[in-house]
Motif scaffolding. Structure first.
Motif, mmCIF file in Angstrom:
data_model
loop_
_atom_site.group_PDB
_atom_site.id
_atom_site.type_symbol
_atom_site.label_atom_id
_atom_site.label_comp_id
_atom_site.label_asym_id
_atom_site.label_seq_id
_atom_site.Cartn_x
_atom_site.Cartn_y
_atom_site.Cartn_z
ATOM 1 N N LYS A 1 0.838 -1.200 0.000
ATOM 2 C CA LYS A 1 0.000 0.000 0.000
ATOM 3 C C LYS A 1 0.877 1.256 0.000
ATOM 4 O O LYS A 1 0.610 2.210 -0.727
ATOM 5 N N PHE A 2 1.954 1.235 0.776
ATOM 6 C CA PHE A 2 2.888 2.355 0.811
ATOM 7 C C PHE A 2 3.520 2.562 -0.568
ATOM 8 O O PHE A 2 3.572 3.689 -1.071
ATOM 9 N N TYR A 3 3.999 1.486 -1.189
ATOM 10 C CA TYR A 3 4.593 1.584 -2.529
ATOM 11 C C TYR A 3 3.579 2.153 -3.529
ATOM 12 O O TYR A 3 3.931 2.957 -4.389
ATOM 13 N N THR A 4 2.329 1.731 -3.401
ATOM 14 C CA THR A 4 1.273 2.236 -4.283
ATOM 15 C C THR A 4 1.077 3.727 -4.075
ATOM 16 O O THR A 4 1.032 4.501 -5.037
ATOM 17 N N GLU A 5 0.970 4.147 -2.818
ATOM 18 C CA GLU A 5 0.736 5.559 -2.506
ATOM 19 C C GLU A 5 1.912 6.438 -2.911
ATOM 20 O O GLU A 5 1.725 7.616 -3.229
ATOM 21 N N TRP B 1 11.976 -6.305 -7.727
ATOM 22 C CA TRP B 1 13.004 -5.334 -8.090
ATOM 23 C C TRP B 1 13.186 -4.320 -6.963
ATOM 24 O O TRP B 1 14.307 -4.012 -6.568
ATOM 25 N N ILE B 2 12.069 -3.798 -6.445
ATOM 26 C CA ILE B 2 12.124 -2.834 -5.341
ATOM 27 C C ILE B 2 12.755 -3.491 -4.114
ATOM 28 O O ILE B 2 13.628 -2.913 -3.466
ATOM 29 N N ARG B 3 12.322 -4.699 -3.795
ATOM 30 C CA ARG B 3 12.826 -5.410 -2.622
ATOM 31 C C ARG B 3 14.348 -5.584 -2.706
ATOM 32 O O ARG B 3 15.051 -5.366 -1.711
ATOM 33 N N GLY C 1 20.294 -1.625 0.543
ATOM 34 C CA GLY C 1 20.540 -0.416 1.308
ATOM 35 C C GLY C 1 20.035 0.876 0.686
ATOM 36 O O GLY C 1 20.245 1.952 1.236
ATOM 37 N N LYS C 2 19.367 0.793 -0.443
ATOM 38 C CA LYS C 2 18.822 1.997 -1.081
ATOM 39 C C LYS C 2 17.623 2.517 -0.287
ATOM 40 O O LYS C 2 16.837 1.752 0.249
ATOM 41 N N THR C 3 17.492 3.827 -0.214
ATOM 42 C CA THR C 3 16.354 4.441 0.461
ATOM 43 C C THR C 3 15.157 4.470 -0.491
ATOM 44 O O THR C 3 15.314 4.308 -1.701
ATOM 45 N N VAL C 4 13.982 4.716 0.062
ATOM 46 C CA VAL C 4 12.780 4.813 -0.778
ATOM 47 C C VAL C 4 12.926 5.921 -1.821
ATOM 48 O O VAL C 4 12.636 5.694 -3.003
ATOM 49 N N MET D 1 15.298 5.783 -9.179
ATOM 50 C CA MET D 1 15.751 4.717 -10.087
ATOM 51 C C MET D 1 14.599 4.232 -10.971
ATOM 52 O O MET D 1 14.789 3.998 -12.169
ATOM 53 N N LEU D 2 13.422 4.088 -10.379
ATOM 54 C CA LEU D 2 12.252 3.654 -11.155
ATOM 55 C C LEU D 2 11.925 4.670 -12.240
ATOM 56 O O LEU D 2 11.625 4.297 -13.376
#
Length: 88
Positions: free
Chosen positions: A33-37, A65-67, A73-76, A82-83
């Motif tokens: 849900k967080f990734y969606t928002e 890919w996100i995981r 160690g990448k931040t959100v 990157m996306l």
């Protein structure tokens, strides 16, 4: 509350719900849900039905890919950038 679809039916579907995507990826519902928002996980939504539908294969690939980036160690914000740069 409706009955859950079997994993076989989920795997045969082009679209899945966020709950089904959580089952498929092992990722927490709240994380998806967080990734969606945050705009990191695209979805489709029918006009009359408020249920968000995710393309199963593409969404599973994107979550993995996100995981992988988060575990390295990448931040959100870095992953979001990157996306956007990779047009994933």
């Amino acid at each position: 509350m409706s009955r859950q679809r079997t994993i076989e039916k989920i795997l045969a579907s082009e679209y899945v719900t966020i709950g089904e995507l959580a089952r498929l990826t092992g990722c927490r519902y709240s994380t998806l849900k967080f990734y969606t928002e945050e705009g990191m996980l695209p979805f489709e939504q029918a006009e009359q039905n408020l249920t968000r539908r995710y393309r199963r294969e593409e969404s599973m690939e994107r979550v993995e890919w996100i995981r992988a980036r988060r575990e390295s160690g990448k931040t959100v914000p870095e992953v979001k950038r990157m996306l956007e740069e990779n047009h994933f």
